[in-house]
Design a protein around this motif. Structure first.
Motif, PDB file in Angstrom:
ATOM      1  N   VAL A  38      34.258  14.388 -22.495  1.00  0.00           N
ATOM      2  CA  VAL A  38      33.801  13.129 -23.071  1.00  0.00           C
ATOM      3  C   VAL A  38      34.165  11.955 -22.185  1.00  0.00           C
ATOM      4  O   VAL A  38      33.346  11.071 -21.913  1.00  0.00           O
ATOM      5  CB  VAL A  38      34.399  12.939 -24.482  1.00  0.00           C
ATOM      6  CG1 VAL A  38      34.112  11.546 -25.016  1.00  0.00           C
ATOM      7  CG2 VAL A  38      33.845  13.987 -25.438  1.00  0.00           C
ATOM      8  N   ALA A 192      28.145  12.550 -26.591  1.00  0.00           N
ATOM      9  CA  ALA A 192      29.369  11.755 -26.493  1.00  0.00           C
ATOM     10  C   ALA A 192      29.833  11.312 -27.873  1.00  0.00           C
ATOM     11  O   ALA A 192      31.024  11.370 -28.198  1.00  0.00           O
ATOM     12  CB  ALA A 192      29.133  10.550 -25.598  1.00  0.00           C
ATOM     13  N   GLY A 196      33.125  13.025 -29.248  1.00  0.00           N
ATOM     14  CA  GLY A 196      34.191  12.035 -29.304  1.00  0.00           C
ATOM     15  C   GLY A 196      34.799  11.929 -30.688  1.00  0.00           C
ATOM     16  O   GLY A 196      36.022  11.898 -30.851  1.00  0.00           O
ATOM     17  N   SER A 259      36.385   5.666 -28.478  1.00  0.00           N
ATOM     18  CA  SER A 259      36.781   5.725 -27.064  1.00  0.00           C
ATOM     19  C   SER A 259      38.219   5.249 -26.866  1.00  0.00           C
ATOM     20  O   SER A 259      38.846   5.564 -25.849  1.00  0.00           O
ATOM     21  CB  SER A 259      35.829   4.887 -26.207  1.00  0.00           C
ATOM     22  OG  SER A 259      35.759   3.560 -26.675  1.00  0.00           O
TER      23      SER A 259
END
Length: 301
Positions: A38, A192, A196, A259
């Motif tokens: 990721v 992603a 994630g 993130s």
């Protein structure tokens, strides 16, 4: 209810990550591999794809960008002021600070689309895209500072920063992505988001969060209550109205980005603590976003 339903898929993925980690007995090495994939491949592709294809009129968006940047700066400063409440070491503290100003782009775009249709999506997308480099540089800078003093090395090789700067440069240069490349990047972007959030859920450790509970609640309040209020005031001061005003407030009210967890883990920070904050802000935002949407409907310009 609409805001809650918009948040439900993301939280369901986090919950699935918890289930997979606890009951499917996947080895720690598996989740380490997911985090690397990721961080180094999927999220950079997502950021470049979004920024390269966004319509960014820098002059027209300047006041909105100013509000967004000042809001993130306010979150950063307020988080630093709350250090005495957290009782954490330098790296754990630096890891959690980013949860006070980072934002979930996908929830933002989904909410903006519900509020203002295609115009809302374009406005929120441009704002989030412009703010990503600043959010990443602030987070990487503080983590590197409290780590081993490798600020410039970390900034120069951080894949998220490289991807965002490359995407903006590509966009401002007026270049166009080749048609076959667009679905390829989009598939990486979709992966992603999914992987994630699964990684965030897999990292949840409820017991490890007890020591910093007061500080964590403070950071959640900064992100979901203080920053939207600040954005409301700044948007009024800058003379924003309509879609731009609503976008500024909703941007500030978004939960923390997944993130933040990936970055904390890759730089040796407090991954579980960050994962708890992301989950807490995501769940609580189902209520707070509803409140801010109601306020915009009743009292927004």
């Amino acid at each position: 209810m609409q805001s809650f339903l918009l948040l439900l898929p993301d939280f369901a993925l986090i919950a699935l990550g918890v289930v997979l980690r606890r009951y499917f007995r996947l080895a720690d090495g598996f989740w380490t591999g997911v985090e690397k994939l990721v961080y180094f491949v999927l999220f950079p592709a997502l950021l470049f794809n979004a920024l390269a294809r966004a319509r960014i009129d820098v002059a027209a968006m300047a006041p909105l960008f100013g509000v967004g940047l000042l809001c993130m700066t306010s979150g950063f400063v307020l988080a630093l002021l709350g250090k005495p409440l957290m009782g954490l070491g330098p790296m754990a503290f630096a890891s959690r600070v980013q949860c006070a100003y980072r934002f979930n782009t996908y929830i933002g775009i989904a909410v903006a689309g519900k509020v203002a249709g295609a115009t809302g999506v374009a406005t929120m997308g441009a704002l989030c895209g412009a703010m990503v480099p600043f959010a990443n540089m602030a987070a990487v800078g503080l983590l590197a500072h409290h780590g081993q003093g490798r600020l410039w090395r970390e900034l120069s090789r951080n894949p998220l920063i490289i991807a965002t700067l490359a995407g903006m440069a590509f966009n401002l240069a007026g270049a166009t992505l080749p048609e076959p490349l667009i679905p390829f990047l989009q598939r990486l972007a979709d992966a992603a988001v999914t992987l994630g959030l699964l990684a965030v859920g897999a990292a949840l450790r409820g017991g490890e969060q007890v020591a910093g509970r007061a500080g964590a609640i403070y950071l959640c309040a900064v992100k979901l209550l203080a920053l939207p209020a600040i954005a409301w005031g700044l948007a009024s001061f800058f003379g924003l109205t309509g879609v731009a005003f609503a976008t500024a407030v909703l941007f500030a009210a978004l939960p923390s980005a997944s993130s933040a967890y990936i970055l904390a883990m890759r730089m040796g920070g407090d991954g579980p603590g960050v994962a708890w904050l992301i989950s807490a802000t995501t769940v609580t935002a189902a209520i707070t976003l509803t409140g801010w949407l109601t306020a915009l409907t009743r009292w927004g310009p």
